[in-house]
Design an enzyme around this catalytic site. Structure first.
Site, PDB file in Angstrom:
ATOM      1  N   GLY A 160      89.697  -6.471  12.879  1.00  0.00           N
ATOM      2  CA  GLY A 160      88.847  -5.958  11.815  1.00  0.00           C
ATOM      3  C   GLY A 160      88.409  -4.566  12.203  1.00  0.00           C
TER       4      GLY A 160
ATOM      5  N   ASN B 103      92.947   9.904   9.102  1.00  0.00           N
ATOM      6  CA  ASN B 103      94.304  10.140   9.584  1.00  0.00           C
ATOM      7  C   ASN B 103      95.068  10.971   8.554  1.00  0.00           C
ATOM      8  OD1 ASN B 103      95.101   8.374   7.543  1.00  0.00           O
ATOM      9  ND2 ASN B 103      95.418   6.641   8.928  1.00  0.00           N
TER      10      ASN B 103
ATOM     11  N   THR C 149      93.440  12.955  12.614  1.00  0.00           N
ATOM     12  CA  THR C 149      94.439  12.601  13.623  1.00  0.00           C
ATOM     13  C   THR C 149      95.827  12.585  12.982  1.00  0.00           C
ATOM     14  OG1 THR C 149      94.100  10.230  13.191  1.00  0.00           O
ATOM     15  CG2 THR C 149      92.783  11.233  14.935  1.00  0.00           C
TER      16      THR C 149
ATOM     17  N   GLY D  20      93.853   4.329  16.037  1.00  0.00           N
ATOM     18  CA  GLY D  20      92.830   5.028  15.277  1.00  0.00           C
ATOM     19  C   GLY D  20      91.426   4.567  15.613  1.00  0.00           C
ATOM     20  N   ASP D  21      91.256   3.252  15.771  1.00  0.00           N
ATOM     21  CA  ASP D  21      89.939   2.719  16.110  1.00  0.00           C
ATOM     22  C   ASP D  21      89.536   3.112  17.525  1.00  0.00           C
ATOM     23  OD1 ASP D  21      89.764   1.523  13.614  1.00  0.00           O
ATOM     24  OD2 ASP D  21      90.684  -0.339  14.300  1.00  0.00           O
TER      25      ASP D  21
ATOM     26  N   GLY E 237      98.356  -5.241  20.226  1.00  0.00           N
ATOM     27  CA  GLY E 237      97.108  -5.705  19.660  1.00  0.00           C
ATOM     28  C   GLY E 237      96.215  -4.558  19.222  1.00  0.00           C
TER      29      GLY E 237
ATOM     30  N   SER F 271      94.059  -3.605  22.768  1.00  0.00           N
ATOM     31  CA  SER F 271      94.665  -2.348  23.240  1.00  0.00           C
ATOM     32  C   SER F 271      93.631  -1.280  23.567  1.00  0.00           C
ATOM     33  CB  SER F 271      95.615  -1.802  22.161  1.00  0.00           C
ATOM     34  OG  SER F 271      94.896  -1.323  21.036  1.00  0.00           O
TER      35      SER F 271
END
Length: 323
Positions: free
Chosen positions: A39, A192, A235, A268-269, A304, A308
């Site tokens: 999420g 992004n 990004t 990105g997270d 993941g 990750s």
């Protein structure tokens, strides 16, 4: 001590890895199957926590899960990392789920069922979420679009009216929310390549991503189009990052070189978490972007989303080695 509150989704990820995505009506064998806590909200909360020191930044997650095994695992994963989960509600329905189809190339396709995340109403949003005991209000609100859009808008409005700095990642992209009135309330807009294209209403198809001047020009357009007086950070994956501070110059930042690309799902997270953690501890935007780029680079080398996300010392080592 500065505090960061993340309001967003908590999803249980079901990940299928395959050489290629099947065509319509086709059945093929996949290479592997795995489950992960995820999420966007939960991933970003975990990233801020893992990529900042508990002694220097407080991190709290606001969200909802179901009264099921998935919900218990989602809360436990954040709590075990040191995130405050006291404002994660357990409600009588299923938790959010994301089905992720991951190709060996590292590209992914994601299907999301909102579950408990979709039950929020605008009137549910309240200032208690942003209050940090006797220390007053949180310093930063991090928010995305994996919640009902009217709820996202209400949270942004309430935070802005109370002087809270807002870090907004408009993912998944929802065009109706992209108005000058909403964007004007944001302190840090983190997007992004595809989200930037939606913001500027210009397709990047065919754009030479090695043309850094062109990328910088595109990012600067956000300030003009929305009269945006905050900071835009965009990004471009392995092609680098561009940040643009209102009233100052826009700068291209070269990427860190990943040893291998295994899974781009959590990059990105990870970037956003490291960026927010750095800004919250007083680092400049250029420094924070570098930390974000290092975290994203490390994340693509692992499977993941939540799994990750690298640790603070790992990102620090990469940043130091590049200096």
């Amino acid at each position: 001590m500065p505090h960061v509150t993340i309001f967003g989704s908590l999803n249980y990820d079901l990940v299928v890895c395959t050489n290629r995505i099947p065509q319509g009506g086709e059945t093929i064998h996949c290479d592997s199957f795995a489950t992960h806590c995820g999420g966007k909200g939960a991933n970003q909360a975990l990233a801020v926590r893992k990529l900042s020191s508990p002694k220097t930044v407080g991190v709290r997650m606001v969200g909802r899960v179901g009264q099921d095994a998935f919900g218990q695992q989602l809360k436990a994963g954040l709590a075990n990392a040191g995130t405050d989960v006291s404002l994660i509600e357990e409600i009588p329905r299923e938790s959010g789920v994301a089905v992720i189809l991951l190709e060996r190339s590292g590209e992914n396709r994601i299907l999301v069922h909102a579950g408990a995340n979709g039950t929020y109403r605008p009137e549910d949003v309240n200032l208690d979420w942003f209050t940090v005991d006797s220390q007053g209000l949180t310093d930063y609100l991090v928010i995305q679009n994996e919640l009902p859009i009217p709820v996202v808008l209400r949270a942004i409005e309430l935070a802005y009216d109370n002087g809270i700095k807002i870090v907004y990642n408009p993912s998944p992209m929802e065009q109706s929310i992209l108005t000058p009135e909403v964007i004007s309330k944001i302190s840090y807009l983190v997007v992004n390549e595809s989200e930037l294209a939606a913001l500027t209403q210009e397709d990047f198809f065919g754009t030479d991503l090695s043309d850094h001047d062109a990328l910088v020009g595109r990012v600067k357009e956000v300030h003009v189009k929305y009269d945006f007086k905050g900071t835009v950070v965009t990004t471009f994956g392995g092609h680098g990052t561009v940040y643009s501070i209102y009233g100052s110059e826009a700068i291209f930042v070269k990427p860190f070189k990943a040893k291998q690309v295994v899974d781009t799902t959590g990059a990105g997270d990870s970037f956003l978490g490291a960026f927010v953690g750095a800004v919250a501890t007083g680092k400049s935007v250029p420094e924070a972007v570098k930390w974000g780029a290092a975290a994203g680079c490390l994340a693509v080398g692992r499977e993941g989303a939540a799994d990750s996300i690298p640790m603070l010392d790992e990102a620090a080592a990469l940043v130091e080695n590049e200096q």
